[in-house]
Design an enzyme around this catalytic site. Sequence first.
Site, PDB file in Angstrom:
ATOM      1  N   TYR A   6      12.370   8.922  -4.781  1.00  0.00           N
ATOM      2  CA  TYR A   6      11.700   8.786  -6.064  1.00  0.00           C
ATOM      3  C   TYR A   6      12.125   9.947  -6.954  1.00  0.00           C
ATOM      4  O   TYR A   6      12.068  11.091  -6.523  1.00  0.00           O
ATOM      5  CB  TYR A   6      10.185   8.937  -5.929  1.00  0.00           C
ATOM      6  CG  TYR A   6       9.453   7.967  -5.074  1.00  0.00           C
ATOM      7  CD1 TYR A   6       8.651   6.994  -5.658  1.00  0.00           C
ATOM      8  CD2 TYR A   6       9.492   8.046  -3.689  1.00  0.00           C
ATOM      9  CE1 TYR A   6       7.919   6.134  -4.875  1.00  0.00           C
ATOM     10  CE2 TYR A   6       8.766   7.178  -2.896  1.00  0.00           C
ATOM     11  CZ  TYR A   6       7.973   6.217  -3.500  1.00  0.00           C
ATOM     12  OH  TYR A   6       7.252   5.359  -2.735  1.00  0.00           O
ATOM     13  N   HIS A  60      -0.062   3.294  -6.304  1.00  0.00           N
ATOM     14  CA  HIS A  60      -0.409   4.630  -6.782  1.00  0.00           C
ATOM     15  C   HIS A  60       0.053   4.868  -8.216  1.00  0.00           C
ATOM     16  O   HIS A  60       1.042   4.290  -8.659  1.00  0.00           O
ATOM     17  CB  HIS A  60       0.245   5.698  -5.893  1.00  0.00           C
ATOM     18  CG  HIS A  60      -0.086   5.557  -4.444  1.00  0.00           C
ATOM     19  ND1 HIS A  60       0.836   5.798  -3.460  1.00  0.00           N
ATOM     20  CD2 HIS A  60      -1.227   5.185  -3.811  1.00  0.00           C
ATOM     21  CE1 HIS A  60       0.270   5.596  -2.272  1.00  0.00           C
ATOM     22  NE2 HIS A  60      -0.986   5.213  -2.469  1.00  0.00           N
ATOM     23  N   LYS A 101       8.831   6.771 -13.146  1.00  0.00           N
ATOM     24  CA  LYS A 101       9.404   6.847 -11.800  1.00  0.00           C
ATOM     25  C   LYS A 101      10.706   6.060 -11.768  1.00  0.00           C
ATOM     26  O   LYS A 101      10.815   4.990 -12.362  1.00  0.00           O
ATOM     27  CB  LYS A 101       8.467   6.230 -10.760  1.00  0.00           C
ATOM     28  CG  LYS A 101       7.206   6.985 -10.504  1.00  0.00           C
ATOM     29  CD  LYS A 101       6.384   6.281  -9.441  1.00  0.00           C
ATOM     30  CE  LYS A 101       5.076   6.993  -9.212  1.00  0.00           C
ATOM     31  NZ  LYS A 101       4.248   6.265  -8.237  1.00  0.00           N
ATOM     32  N   ASP A 159      -5.528   4.065   1.067  1.00  0.00           N
ATOM     33  CA  ASP A 159      -5.171   2.894   0.262  1.00  0.00           C
ATOM     34  C   ASP A 159      -6.092   1.711   0.559  1.00  0.00           C
ATOM     35  O   ASP A 159      -6.478   0.974  -0.351  1.00  0.00           O
ATOM     36  CB  ASP A 159      -3.708   2.506   0.478  1.00  0.00           C
ATOM     37  CG  ASP A 159      -2.754   3.519  -0.127  1.00  0.00           C
ATOM     38  OD1 ASP A 159      -3.164   4.296  -1.016  1.00  0.00           O
ATOM     39  OD2 ASP A 159      -1.572   3.540   0.291  1.00  0.00           O
TER      40      ASP A 159
END
Length: 184
Positions: free
Chosen positions: A135, A65, A75, A171
Site C-alpha cells: 500500500y 478500513h 491509497k 473487523d
Amino acid sequence: MPKFSITETALEGVKVVQRYRIEDVRGFFSRFFCAEELAVAGFDQPVAQMNQTLTRRRGSLRGLHFQHPPHAEDKFVSCVRGEVFDVALDLRRNSPTFLRWHAETLSGDNGRSLLIPKGFAHGFQTLCDDVELLYVHSAPYVQGAEGGVNPTDPLLRIAWPLPFADLSDRDAARPLLTPDFVGI
C-alpha cells in the site's frame, strides 16, 4: 512507451492502474509507482507511508478500513504475490455512488493496482494462500482517526467470492450501518 494505463470505474475517483512489464529471458521490469503519472489520476499528494501485508490463508478477509478526516488518505493498493478480491466502498457524504462498491482482482501476475481516493473504505479477501500486498498512502496512519465498516453488513451486499477463513475480531465486531449513517 507509457508505464501505466489508467481506467476509470463507476465510482468517481477509483481507478484501475495497469502496470506494463518489459520482459526478457531474465524476467521483467515494471514501474511500480510514478508520482508524476499518478498525480494526473488523482494521487496528487506526496507519499507519506508505505505498508506491506502478508495474509497466510485463502479466504481471509481484511477490512473495510478508512481514516476519518482530516487524516483521510488516498491509497494505491497492489498485490505483489498471490491474488485478492480488492474492494473500495464509497463512504463520501452526498456522493451519487454513496455505499456502492467496486472490486478488482489484483494479483502478482496481472500487474493491476487500485487507486482509492479519500472517502472510501478499503478491504480485500485472499483468493489463495500466502498473499502479499503493498500500500502507498498519502497520509500517515493516525490511530485515533481509524474507522471501519463491517464487511458482512447486508446493506452493502458485497459479493465476497469465498467463505471467510479468517476475519479479525476487530473487523467482525464493527457495527452494522444504521439508516441514519450519512457518510464521512
